[in-house]
Design an enzyme around this catalytic site. Structure first.
Site, PDB file in Angstrom:
ATOM      1  N   SER A 140     -36.636  57.850  47.089  1.00  0.00           N
ATOM      2  CA  SER A 140     -36.239  57.332  48.641  1.00  0.00           C
ATOM      3  C   SER A 140     -36.441  55.883  48.950  1.00  0.00           C
ATOM      4  O   SER A 140     -36.629  55.349  50.072  1.00  0.00           O
ATOM      5  CB  SER A 140     -37.072  58.193  49.506  1.00  0.00           C
ATOM      6  OG  SER A 140     -38.129  58.355  49.612  1.00  0.00           O
TER       7      SER A 140
ATOM      8  N   ASN B  82     -47.560  64.509  52.188  1.00  0.00           N
ATOM      9  CA  ASN B  82     -46.886  65.205  53.186  1.00  0.00           C
ATOM     10  C   ASN B  82     -47.366  64.961  54.583  1.00  0.00           C
ATOM     11  O   ASN B  82     -46.747  64.759  55.549  1.00  0.00           O
ATOM     12  CB  ASN B  82     -46.972  66.748  53.011  1.00  0.00           C
ATOM     13  CG  ASN B  82     -46.508  67.080  51.741  1.00  0.00           C
ATOM     14  OD1 ASN B  82     -45.635  66.372  51.181  1.00  0.00           O
ATOM     15  ND2 ASN B  82     -46.700  68.451  51.323  1.00  0.00           N
TER      16      ASN B  82
ATOM     17  N   THR C 239     -11.062  60.251  90.906  1.00  0.00           N
ATOM     18  CA  THR C 239     -11.369  61.455  90.322  1.00  0.00           C
ATOM     19  C   THR C 239     -10.080  61.746  89.365  1.00  0.00           C
ATOM     20  O   THR C 239      -8.918  61.485  89.862  1.00  0.00           O
ATOM     21  CB  THR C 239     -11.417  62.809  91.246  1.00  0.00           C
ATOM     22  OG1 THR C 239     -10.396  62.846  92.074  1.00  0.00           O
ATOM     23  CG2 THR C 239     -12.617  62.277  92.325  1.00  0.00           C
ATOM     24  N   HIS C 240     -10.299  62.587  88.370  1.00  0.00           N
ATOM     25  CA  HIS C 240      -9.305  62.931  87.263  1.00  0.00           C
ATOM     26  C   HIS C 240      -8.283  61.658  87.181  1.00  0.00           C
ATOM     27  O   HIS C 240      -7.149  61.494  86.535  1.00  0.00           O
ATOM     28  CB  HIS C 240      -8.082  63.822  87.964  1.00  0.00           C
ATOM     29  CG  HIS C 240      -8.702  65.112  88.788  1.00  0.00           C
ATOM     30  ND1 HIS C 240      -8.724  66.180  88.039  1.00  0.00           N
ATOM     31  CD2 HIS C 240      -9.158  65.195  89.998  1.00  0.00           C
ATOM     32  CE1 HIS C 240      -9.304  67.192  89.019  1.00  0.00           C
ATOM     33  NE2 HIS C 240      -9.599  66.602  89.928  1.00  0.00           N
TER      34      HIS C 240
ATOM     35  N   SER D  19      -5.600  39.123  68.111  1.00  0.00           N
ATOM     36  CA  SER D  19      -5.196  39.943  67.036  1.00  0.00           C
ATOM     37  C   SER D  19      -4.581  38.968  65.837  1.00  0.00           C
ATOM     38  O   SER D  19      -4.299  37.797  66.183  1.00  0.00           O
ATOM     39  CB  SER D  19      -3.894  40.719  67.562  1.00  0.00           C
ATOM     40  OG  SER D  19      -2.965  40.941  66.740  1.00  0.00           O
TER      41      SER D  19
ATOM     42  N   LYS E 125      -2.645  38.717  72.537  1.00  0.00           N
ATOM     43  CA  LYS E 125      -3.689  39.661  72.408  1.00  0.00           C
ATOM     44  C   LYS E 125      -5.318  39.180  72.603  1.00  0.00           C
ATOM     45  O   LYS E 125      -5.324  38.088  72.036  1.00  0.00           O
ATOM     46  CB  LYS E 125      -3.743  40.528  71.271  1.00  0.00           C
ATOM     47  CG  LYS E 125      -2.527  41.501  71.206  1.00  0.00           C
ATOM     48  CD  LYS E 125      -2.485  42.813  72.182  1.00  0.00           C
ATOM     49  CE  LYS E 125      -3.738  43.837  71.942  1.00  0.00           C
ATOM     50  NZ  LYS E 125      -3.362  44.599  70.948  1.00  0.00           N
TER      51      LYS E 125
ATOM     52  N   ASN F 126      -8.558  41.403  72.674  1.00  0.00           N
ATOM     53  CA  ASN F 126      -9.100  42.717  72.527  1.00  0.00           C
ATOM     54  C   ASN F 126     -10.462  42.980  72.945  1.00  0.00           C
ATOM     55  O   ASN F 126     -11.465  42.240  72.495  1.00  0.00           O
ATOM     56  CB  ASN F 126      -8.734  43.211  71.178  1.00  0.00           C
ATOM     57  CG  ASN F 126      -7.547  43.177  70.622  1.00  0.00           C
ATOM     58  OD1 ASN F 126      -6.512  43.687  71.554  1.00  0.00           O
ATOM     59  ND2 ASN F 126      -7.284  42.847  69.325  1.00  0.00           N
TER      60      ASN F 126
ATOM     61  N   GLU G  79     -15.154  48.889  72.405  1.00  0.00           N
ATOM     62  CA  GLU G  79     -14.756  49.786  71.682  1.00  0.00           C
ATOM     63  C   GLU G  79     -15.657  50.265  70.577  1.00  0.00           C
ATOM     64  O   GLU G  79     -15.730  51.242  70.045  1.00  0.00           O
ATOM     65  CB  GLU G  79     -13.540  49.270  70.967  1.00  0.00           C
ATOM     66  CG  GLU G  79     -12.229  49.354  72.115  1.00  0.00           C
ATOM     67  CD  GLU G  79     -10.898  48.472  71.342  1.00  0.00           C
ATOM     68  OE1 GLU G  79     -10.111  49.238  71.047  1.00  0.00           O
ATOM     69  OE2 GLU G  79     -11.152  47.395  70.960  1.00  0.00           O
TER      70      GLU G  79
ATOM     71  N   GLN H 133     -37.019  64.487  52.983  1.00  0.00           N
ATOM     72  CA  GLN H 133     -36.819  63.129  52.697  1.00  0.00           C
ATOM     73  C   GLN H 133     -35.375  62.640  53.407  1.00  0.00           C
ATOM     74  O   GLN H 133     -35.267  61.699  53.667  1.00  0.00           O
ATOM     75  CB  GLN H 133     -36.525  62.940  51.397  1.00  0.00           C
ATOM     76  CG  GLN H 133     -36.632  61.671  50.652  1.00  0.00           C
ATOM     77  CD  GLN H 133     -37.004  61.378  49.282  1.00  0.00           C
ATOM     78  OE1 GLN H 133     -38.013  61.501  49.099  1.00  0.00           O
ATOM     79  NE2 GLN H 133     -35.862  61.370  48.374  1.00  0.00           N
TER      80      GLN H 133
ATOM     81  N   LYS I  71     -35.055  60.634  57.381  1.00  0.00           N
ATOM     82  CA  LYS I  71     -35.149  59.236  57.652  1.00  0.00           C
ATOM     83  C   LYS I  71     -34.132  58.226  57.754  1.00  0.00           C
ATOM     84  O   LYS I  71     -33.846  57.812  58.840  1.00  0.00           O
ATOM     85  CB  LYS I  71     -36.054  58.443  56.276  1.00  0.00           C
ATOM     86  CG  LYS I  71     -37.526  58.820  56.416  1.00  0.00           C
ATOM     87  CD  LYS I  71     -38.260  58.646  55.291  1.00  0.00           C
ATOM     88  CE  LYS I  71     -39.336  59.671  55.066  1.00  0.00           C
ATOM     89  NZ  LYS I  71     -38.844  61.023  54.847  1.00  0.00           N
TER      90      LYS I  71
HETATM   91  N1  ARG Z   1     -40.635  60.623  50.111  1.00  0.00           N
HETATM   92  C1  ARG Z   1     -40.996  61.884  50.766  1.00  0.00           C
HETATM   93  C2  ARG Z   1     -40.362  62.151  51.698  1.00  0.00           C
HETATM   94  O1  ARG Z   1     -39.841  61.135  52.490  1.00  0.00           O
HETATM   95  C3  ARG Z   1     -42.237  61.959  50.588  1.00  0.00           C
HETATM   96  C4  ARG Z   1     -43.200  63.119  50.713  1.00  0.00           C
HETATM   97  C5  ARG Z   1     -43.042  63.986  49.360  1.00  0.00           C
HETATM   98  N2  ARG Z   1     -44.028  64.918  49.249  1.00  0.00           N
HETATM   99  C6  ARG Z   1     -43.849  65.658  48.418  1.00  0.00           C
HETATM  100  N3  ARG Z   1     -44.529  66.721  48.168  1.00  0.00           N
HETATM  101  N4  ARG Z   1     -42.930  65.826  47.415  1.00  0.00           N
HETATM  102  O2  ARG Z   1     -40.386  63.044  52.343  1.00  0.00           O
END
Ligand code: ARG
Length: 459
Positions: free
Chosen positions: A23, A110, A155-156, A277, A283, A285, A290, A322, A325
């Site tokens: 990761s 963890n 409205t509408h 455009s 144009k 835009n 948007e 993981q 993120k």
């Molecule tokens: N890269 C892992 C995550 O983002 C870190 C935690 C990993 N823990 C494990 N027991 N493998 O969750």
């Protein structure tokens, strides 16, 4: 570089799986928070005498050096480190040797990753809050300049009743204020320390969870170690609050897109926020609103993505986490960009066409309710007055006239109570002015609201 894993393993990972598993390419964003988390942990281990003062100092100094190297651009976390946590640990061991191997005492990735993520998000929430505040100030200033500018209210998406443009804009201030309140509530739940929960069950090492929590500025600690490492509610709440912010930005965007069309012509885009455009030379835009409207979909998608990721996870940590993120990072990036872009658009990219706005409210039937209200003031029951005005509008349509074009005689044919003050009563400015119920668009009400916003935003 050899993996930190124990001797239980005989062969290395399959090269494809090694990348699949890693990761680092995205969680390197957590580098500063990861180091701060480790500094707090190592300092605490020193003060509880799990490590000697010297060991703790060496680790903390090493971590600070890594942070400096990173800030000076001399160190960039990268594959083949599996993730940012291993990456920093490996780097520390390289830098200070054997004692670096003591950093992970009484801690797991963890509780570490859960802590890092909270630290990272807490900072970003504060930044997003100040971006919303800036946007609110911009809206407030435009509102102060447009108390007496009138705009058709819909409205509408059908003409309904005219409004003070300031009143229309202040509706968005209310929405963004709820957003800020929501974010601050989310922040309270982000601001709780999971550190010390270790892998899932706590640890027999003598740690002081309150000490690390205090060091990292957390307001409390998780009471249950399993919950601490497996809770991602705070992230769902954050993305959910962000989804609503995006929906508010998107609704404002949609209105701007309509306003700048030839059909509406309520506003025009300056060259700072408009694009041309490649084919049609005439144009101009509205790409900015948007894009904001379009990016709303990403944030909604991120919310679904995270909810789906966590929905069937048994306690406690699972590698699925993981995957939390990228939706969080993407949400922060998207929402910060969109808030900034909207602020620029409102300040420099958009000009209201006041004459056109005035023209619009002068040339429609949006004063029809006021003709009915006129009769109501003369004791005609509302439903009866409503029917009479319906007849008047129908008559006007057949003659291609507006209510203000009718003669008093014609008015009188529909009801004898009409007098010549009817014309003044149904002028758009009076129509707006008279809606003086609390929270209405009447100028006195809007002025009062503006004074409240001034205190709230500018003090
Ligand atoms: N890269 C892992 C995550 O983002 C870190 C935690 C990993 N823990 C494990 N027991 N493998 O969750």
């Amino acid at each position: 570089m050899s993996k930190v894993w124990s001797n239980r393993f005989e062969t290395g990972l399959d090269p494809f799986i090694e990348r699949f598993n890693s990761s680092i390419n995205f969680d390197k964003k957590l580098i500063v928070e990861d180091i701060d988390c480790s500094i707090a942990h190592a300092t605490m281990l020193g003060s509880t005498n799990v490590l000697t003062k010297k060991e703790s100092d060496q680790i903390v100094d090493g971590l600070k050096q890594i942070k400096n190297e990173f800030k000076e651009g001399k160190f960039a976390p990268a594959f083949p480190s599996e993730d940012i946590h291993y990456c920093i640990e490996e780097k520390l061991i390289n830098l200070i040797g054997e004692v670096g191997k003591k950093l992970h005492t009484g801690r797991s990735r963890n509780d570490q990753v859960a802590t890092d993520l909270r630290l990272w998000l807490r900072k970003r929430i504060d930044n997003i809050d100040s971006l919303i505040l800036n946007l609110q100030k911009s809206i407030y200033f435009i509102a102060t300049q447009n108390l007496y500018t009138l705009i058709p209210g819909y409205t509408h998406l059908q003409r309904a009743q005219p409004l003070s443009l300031a009143h229309h804009l202040l509706a968005y201030l209310e929405m963004f204020d709820r957003d800020r309140n929501r974010l601050s509530e989310v922040r309270d739940r982000v601001n709780i320390s999971p550190l010390g929960a270790a892998a899932l069950a706590g640890t027999k090492i003598k740690i002081d969870r309150y000490m690390t929590a205090k060091e990292l500025g957390f307001k409390d600690i998780y009471k249950n170690s399993l919950d601490a490492v497996s809770d991602r509610d705070f992230a769902v709440e954050f993305i959910s609050a962000s989804a609503l912010i995006m929906s508010h930005l998107s609704r404002l965007s949609e209105e701007i897109i309509l306003w700048v069309t030839d059909e509406f012509s309520f506003a025009k885009l300056t060259d700072k926020c408009a694009t041309g455009s490649s084919l049609m030379p005439q144009k101009k835009n509205p790409d900015v609103p948007e894009l904001i409207r379009g990016k709303t979909g990403r944030v909604y998608g991120n919310l679904h993505s995270l909810l789906t990721t966590i929905k069937a996870l048994p306690l406690a940590y699972n590698k699925d986490f993981q995957e939390d993120k990228e939706p969080i990072f993407d949400t922060v990036q998207t929402i910060s960009d969109c808030l900034k872009a909207m602020d620029i658009l409102l300040n420099d990219g958009l000009e209201f066409q006041k004459d056109n706005l005035m023209n619009s409210v002068n040339n429609d039937f949006s004063n029809a309710t006021d003709v009915a209200d006129y009769l109501v003031a003369k004791d005609v029951p509302f439903r009866e007055a409503y029917q009479i005005v319906g007849g008047l509008v129908k008559f006007c349509l057949t003659k291609e006239l507006l209510l203000k074009d009718l003669t008093l005689d014609t008015f009188k044919k529909f009801h004898n109570e009409f007098e010549k003050d009817i014309f003044e009563k149904i002028s758009p400015r009076n129509v707006v002015h008279s809606r003086n119920s609390i929270g209405g668009t009447g100028f006195d009400q809007v002025k009062y609201q503006l004074s409240i916003w001034q205190k709230k935003l500018l003090n």
